[in-house]
Each structure stands twice: as C-alpha cells, then as structure tokens.
Design a protein around this motif. Structure first.
Motif, PDB file in Angstrom:
ATOM      1  N   LEU A 130       0.816  -1.216   0.000  1.00  0.00           N
ATOM      2  CA  LEU A 130       0.000   0.000   0.000  1.00  0.00           C
ATOM      3  C   LEU A 130       0.852   1.269   0.000  1.00  0.00           C
ATOM      4  CD1 LEU A 130      -2.885  -0.982   2.438  1.00  0.00           C
ATOM      5  CD2 LEU A 130      -3.045  -0.614  -0.035  1.00  0.00           C
ATOM      6  N   ALA A 131       2.033   1.186   0.572  1.00  0.00           N
ATOM      7  CA  ALA A 131       2.911   2.357   0.653  1.00  0.00           C
ATOM      8  C   ALA A 131       3.759   2.550  -0.602  1.00  0.00           C
ATOM      9  CB  ALA A 131       3.829   2.223   1.871  1.00  0.00           C
ATOM     10  N   SER A 132       3.635   1.617  -1.547  1.00  0.00           N
ATOM     11  CA  SER A 132       4.477   1.690  -2.742  1.00  0.00           C
ATOM     12  C   SER A 132       3.628   1.772  -4.017  1.00  0.00           C
ATOM     13  CB  SER A 132       5.362   0.444  -2.819  1.00  0.00           C
ATOM     14  OG  SER A 132       4.588  -0.681  -3.230  1.00  0.00           O
ATOM     15  N   ASP A 133       4.317   1.871  -5.124  1.00  0.00           N
ATOM     16  CA  ASP A 133       3.670   1.824  -6.442  1.00  0.00           C
ATOM     17  C   ASP A 133       3.931   0.474  -7.102  1.00  0.00           C
ATOM     18  OD1 ASP A 133       2.656   4.386  -6.301  1.00  0.00           O
ATOM     19  OD2 ASP A 133       4.346   5.309  -7.335  1.00  0.00           O
ATOM     20  N   ALA A 134       4.179  -0.552  -6.299  1.00  0.00           N
ATOM     21  CA  ALA A 134       4.600  -1.864  -6.804  1.00  0.00           C
ATOM     22  C   ALA A 134       3.656  -2.451  -7.847  1.00  0.00           C
ATOM     23  CB  ALA A 134       4.759  -2.842  -5.641  1.00  0.00           C
ATOM     24  N   HIS A 135       2.364  -2.244  -7.706  1.00  0.00           N
ATOM     25  CA  HIS A 135       1.395  -2.849  -8.626  1.00  0.00           C
ATOM     26  C   HIS A 135       0.649  -1.809  -9.460  1.00  0.00           C
ATOM     27  CE1 HIS A 135       2.065  -6.761  -6.843  1.00  0.00           C
ATOM     28  NE2 HIS A 135       2.025  -6.164  -5.668  1.00  0.00           N
ATOM     29  N   LYS A 136       1.134  -0.582  -9.403  1.00  0.00           N
ATOM     30  CA  LYS A 136       0.445   0.523 -10.087  1.00  0.00           C
ATOM     31  C   LYS A 136       0.253   0.262 -11.581  1.00  0.00           C
ATOM     32  CE  LYS A 136       0.900   5.425 -11.145  1.00  0.00           C
ATOM     33  NZ  LYS A 136       1.748   6.607 -10.974  1.00  0.00           N
ATOM     34  N   ASP A 137       1.313  -0.126 -12.271  1.00  0.00           N
ATOM     35  CA  ASP A 137       1.218  -0.334 -13.719  1.00  0.00           C
ATOM     36  C   ASP A 137       0.241  -1.449 -14.063  1.00  0.00           C
ATOM     37  OD1 ASP A 137       2.998   1.734 -14.162  1.00  0.00           O
ATOM     38  OD2 ASP A 137       4.738   0.409 -14.343  1.00  0.00           O
ATOM     39  N   GLU A 138       0.266  -2.535 -13.276  1.00  0.00           N
ATOM     40  CA  GLU A 138      -0.649  -3.657 -13.519  1.00  0.00           C
ATOM     41  C   GLU A 138      -2.108  -3.227 -13.328  1.00  0.00           C
ATOM     42  OE1 GLU A 138      -1.693  -8.134 -11.897  1.00  0.00           O
ATOM     43  OE2 GLU A 138      -0.043  -7.035 -10.982  1.00  0.00           O
ATOM     44  N   VAL A 139      -2.370  -2.481 -12.273  1.00  0.00           N
ATOM     45  CA  VAL A 139      -3.728  -2.013 -11.996  1.00  0.00           C
ATOM     46  C   VAL A 139      -4.209  -1.079 -13.104  1.00  0.00           C
ATOM     47  CG1 VAL A 139      -5.139  -0.625 -10.424  1.00  0.00           C
ATOM     48  CG2 VAL A 139      -3.570  -2.342  -9.508  1.00  0.00           C
ATOM     49  N   LEU A 140      -3.371  -0.134 -13.494  1.00  0.00           N
ATOM     50  CA  LEU A 140      -3.754   0.795 -14.559  1.00  0.00           C
ATOM     51  C   LEU A 140      -3.977   0.066 -15.881  1.00  0.00           C
ATOM     52  CD1 LEU A 140      -1.424   3.823 -13.745  1.00  0.00           C
ATOM     53  CD2 LEU A 140      -3.888   3.618 -13.328  1.00  0.00           C
ATOM     54  N   ASP A 141      -3.153  -0.948 -16.163  1.00  0.00           N
ATOM     55  CA  ASP A 141      -3.314  -1.736 -17.386  1.00  0.00           C
ATOM     56  C   ASP A 141      -4.633  -2.501 -17.371  1.00  0.00           C
ATOM     57  OD1 ASP A 141      -2.369  -2.817 -19.926  1.00  0.00           O
ATOM     58  OD2 ASP A 141      -2.086  -4.707 -18.824  1.00  0.00           O
ATOM     59  N   ARG A 142      -4.949  -3.137 -16.255  1.00  0.00           N
ATOM     60  CA  ARG A 142      -6.219  -3.880 -16.157  1.00  0.00           C
ATOM     61  C   ARG A 142      -7.416  -2.942 -16.256  1.00  0.00           C
ATOM     62  NH1 ARG A 142      -5.804  -9.032 -12.187  1.00  0.00           N
ATOM     63  NH2 ARG A 142      -3.903  -9.899 -13.070  1.00  0.00           N
ATOM     64  N   HIS A 143      -7.296  -1.770 -15.675  1.00  0.00           N
ATOM     65  CA  HIS A 143      -8.372  -0.784 -15.765  1.00  0.00           C
ATOM     66  C   HIS A 143      -8.581  -0.368 -17.213  1.00  0.00           C
ATOM     67  CE1 HIS A 143     -10.158   3.287 -15.561  1.00  0.00           C
ATOM     68  NE2 HIS A 143     -10.890   2.728 -14.621  1.00  0.00           N
ATOM     69  N   ALA A 144      -7.492  -0.120 -17.928  1.00  0.00           N
ATOM     70  CA  ALA A 144      -7.583   0.283 -19.334  1.00  0.00           C
ATOM     71  C   ALA A 144      -8.187  -0.843 -20.179  1.00  0.00           C
ATOM     72  CB  ALA A 144      -6.207   0.660 -19.868  1.00  0.00           C
TER      73      ALA A 144
END
Length: 82
Positions: free
Chosen positions: A40-54
């Motif tokens: 939660l304190a990092s951006d570790a999964h940010k790209d994956e989440v944004l990709d799935r959202h897109a």
C-alpha cells in the motif's frame, strides 16, 4: 480477501480507498500485514492495476461486478430479455 473486502464495503460502509479498511480486510483474510502495508505504501502494482483498468474500459466495462460469458459482457444486475 474478496469476502473480507465485500463485508467491509457493504456491511460496514468502508471505502476501498481507505488503507485502514484494506489492512483490516487483509488481516481477516490471513495475509501478511507487513507485506500488505509495504504494498500500500508503494507503487509496486500501479502499472498492472492501470493496465487492467484500461483493458476493462476498452472492453466496455464501466462498473462492477460484471461477468463475461462467451465474450459477451453482462453486468451482474442485468436481467435477461424475455
């Protein structure tokens, strides 16, 4: 985790953007709290989440829950035509 999140949201009115609610759900689900806090304190999964959202948006999905059956997107609240 899914059940814990749904309980927090629907039964306790907790926001799924609230880190305390997410950590509480993680604890109920038996997840490692130190790891959950670190994620939660990092951006570790940010790209994956944004990709799935897109991908969902490109598929026409704009709300949850939703089901995909034989390639057709069906919102959970949809009633079949008679």
């Amino acid at each position: 985790m899914r059940d814990a999140l749904l309980t927090k949201y629907f039964h306790h009115g907790r926001s799924m953007t609230d880190h305390d609610a997410l950590l509480s759900a993680a604890e109920v689900a038996g997840l490692d709290l130190a790891r959950a806090k670190a994620v939660l304190a990092s951006d570790a999964h940010k790209d994956e989440v944004l990709d799935r959202h897109a991908q969902a948006k490109a598929s026409g999905i704009s709300a949850v829950p939703v089901y995909r059956i034989n390639g057709e997107i069906i919102p959970a609240a949809a009633m079949p035509n008679s």
